[in-house]
Motif scaffolding. Sequence first.
Motif, PDB file in Angstrom:
ATOM      1  N   THR A  91       0.837  -1.207   0.000  1.00  0.00           N
ATOM      2  CA  THR A  91       0.000   0.000   0.000  1.00  0.00           C
ATOM      3  C   THR A  91       0.865   1.248   0.000  1.00  0.00           C
ATOM      4  N   ALA A  92       1.973   1.213   0.731  1.00  0.00           N
ATOM      5  CA  ALA A  92       2.883   2.360   0.753  1.00  0.00           C
ATOM      6  C   ALA A  92       3.406   2.654  -0.641  1.00  0.00           C
ATOM      7  N   ARG A  93       3.792   1.613  -1.360  1.00  0.00           N
ATOM      8  CA  ARG A  93       4.289   1.842  -2.721  1.00  0.00           C
ATOM      9  C   ARG A  93       3.184   2.411  -3.611  1.00  0.00           C
ATOM     10  N   ASP A  94       1.965   1.856  -3.518  1.00  0.00           N
ATOM     11  CA  ASP A  94       0.866   2.351  -4.349  1.00  0.00           C
ATOM     12  C   ASP A  94       0.570   3.819  -4.039  1.00  0.00           C
ATOM     13  N   ARG A  95       0.607   4.188  -2.772  1.00  0.00           N
ATOM     14  CA  ARG A  95       0.317   5.584  -2.403  1.00  0.00           C
ATOM     15  C   ARG A  95       1.463   6.513  -2.807  1.00  0.00           C
ATOM     16  N   LEU A  96       2.665   5.990  -2.833  1.00  0.00           N
ATOM     17  CA  LEU A  96       3.781   6.801  -3.309  1.00  0.00           C
ATOM     18  C   LEU A  96       3.645   7.066  -4.804  1.00  0.00           C
ATOM     19  N   VAL A  97       3.232   6.068  -5.561  1.00  0.00           N
ATOM     20  CA  VAL A  97       2.938   6.282  -6.985  1.00  0.00           C
ATOM     21  C   VAL A  97       1.841   7.338  -7.137  1.00  0.00           C
ATOM     22  N   GLU A  98       0.815   7.241  -6.303  1.00  0.00           N
ATOM     23  CA  GLU A  98      -0.274   8.228  -6.335  1.00  0.00           C
ATOM     24  C   GLU A  98       0.247   9.632  -6.039  1.00  0.00           C
ATOM     25  N   LEU A  99       1.157   9.743  -5.077  1.00  0.00           N
ATOM     26  CA  LEU A  99       1.706  11.052  -4.724  1.00  0.00           C
ATOM     27  C   LEU A  99       2.534  11.628  -5.865  1.00  0.00           C
ATOM     28  N   VAL A 100       3.388  10.827  -6.473  1.00  0.00           N
ATOM     29  CA  VAL A 100       4.200  11.313  -7.596  1.00  0.00           C
ATOM     30  C   VAL A 100       3.299  11.745  -8.745  1.00  0.00           C
ATOM     31  N   THR A 101       2.257  10.968  -9.003  1.00  0.00           N
ATOM     32  CA  THR A 101       1.311  11.323 -10.069  1.00  0.00           C
ATOM     33  C   THR A 101       0.623  12.646  -9.757  1.00  0.00           C
ATOM     34  N   ALA A 102       0.143  12.804  -8.525  1.00  0.00           N
ATOM     35  CA  ALA A 102      -0.591  14.017  -8.162  1.00  0.00           C
ATOM     36  C   ALA A 102       0.295  15.253  -8.209  1.00  0.00           C
ATOM     37  N   THR A 103       1.527  15.152  -7.722  1.00  0.00           N
ATOM     38  CA  THR A 103       2.410  16.319  -7.736  1.00  0.00           C
ATOM     39  C   THR A 103       2.829  16.682  -9.151  1.00  0.00           C
ATOM     40  N   THR A 104       3.022  15.677  -9.985  1.00  0.00           N
ATOM     41  CA  THR A 104       3.365  15.947 -11.386  1.00  0.00           C
ATOM     42  C   THR A 104       2.200  16.619 -12.094  1.00  0.00           C
ATOM     43  N   HIS A 105       1.019  16.074 -11.929  1.00  0.00           N
ATOM     44  CA  HIS A 105      -0.172  16.682 -12.543  1.00  0.00           C
ATOM     45  C   HIS A 105      -0.386  18.108 -12.052  1.00  0.00           C
ATOM     46  N   ARG A 106      -0.184  18.330 -10.772  1.00  0.00           N
ATOM     47  CA  ARG A 106      -0.447  19.648 -10.184  1.00  0.00           C
ATOM     48  C   ARG A 106       0.452  20.724 -10.786  1.00  0.00           C
ATOM     49  N   TYR A 107       1.640  20.344 -11.229  1.00  0.00           N
ATOM     50  CA  TYR A 107       2.529  21.342 -11.820  1.00  0.00           C
ATOM     51  C   TYR A 107       1.902  21.992 -13.052  1.00  0.00           C
TER      52      TYR A 107
END
Length: 345
Positions: A218-234
């Motif tokens: 779950t930690a890995r999946d949420r880390l992928v989610e975080l990288v995706t969200a921060t990239t999109h937010r840019y």
Amino acid sequence: MSDASGTDASGILDEALERLHATGPERLGRLTNHAPMAVEALVRNGQARAVHRWLDHYAHKLEDMPPASRPITADGWREALGDPARSTDWTRFFGDELDGRPWREVLAEWWPRLLPGIAGGSTHPVIRTGHAVRTLLTSENAGVPTTGPRLSELAHALGYWAARHLPLPPLGALAAAPSAAAALDAVPPLAEQEGPLRSRLDRLTAFPAWGSAPDPDTARDRLVELVTATTHRYATHGHGEPIMLVHAATAPNAVLRALPALPRELWAPSLAAAWTAAAAVTAAYTPPEPAAYAPTSLTAEEVFARAAAHGDDHTIKFTDTALDIGDPLALAAATRSIELNPPLL
């Protein structure tokens, strides 16, 4: 160029790293040497032939390694942690460690010691570590012998992290957020967005409750989610501070790249640290309002080629992260970074 496995068959990455290992991690006592990270991204994404020309243009931003002070020892390292004047001492310490033990073993021992200081050096040390670990993992997975310059790069990266280690102040927890994107939206921006990141960190008080996980997967999946969200937010918020806001994505992605080399019990605390780093950068630089962005019809290869031709180190590294996500919004965010950041070439 890189072959299908992602390894560098040309030897250019090793040449570039050898060229860079006579230089220090910073210049002017505060600005990071991004060259080792940028050249790894260039080679990784099929731009090896551009590396030496890029380094020629970047050379004026490089300084010699700072002088050594005194050796760091295995039982006396704590007094040197977070002392930027000891960066060369730290690099030599990790060089000795990696000469004597497998690199995964050294990384696993020092990762939890360094993780609380992830925001130090404006997150550049953990980013450099992520690039170094990706290179070592790629060689290992392809059955290619690890080269001296690549191990040395890990020593330089870990040494920089130890020298710039900087824990965040105690932080309170705001209301829980249901997703990484919602958590980023709920991060309270600093009222006064002035000064370098180090001075802004002292003014942080609380972040939304997000970034915990009950198990490693779950930690890995949420880390992928975080990288995706921060990239999109840019794409919508990068205009707030185009250079600094790339780190909200590239820092957690560096952690994600390191996970396969780490014991699984370190994955959940790695997620928590990555969240605090992303939230800290977001709080320090997020603009009052989002802005419109234009979608792109370019392929991933075309977007990275444009970033390489643009030449800005932060843009290259952010585009490299966007390609890890690979969806249309991530590519649009990468294109936005090319538009917003000043070119090197």
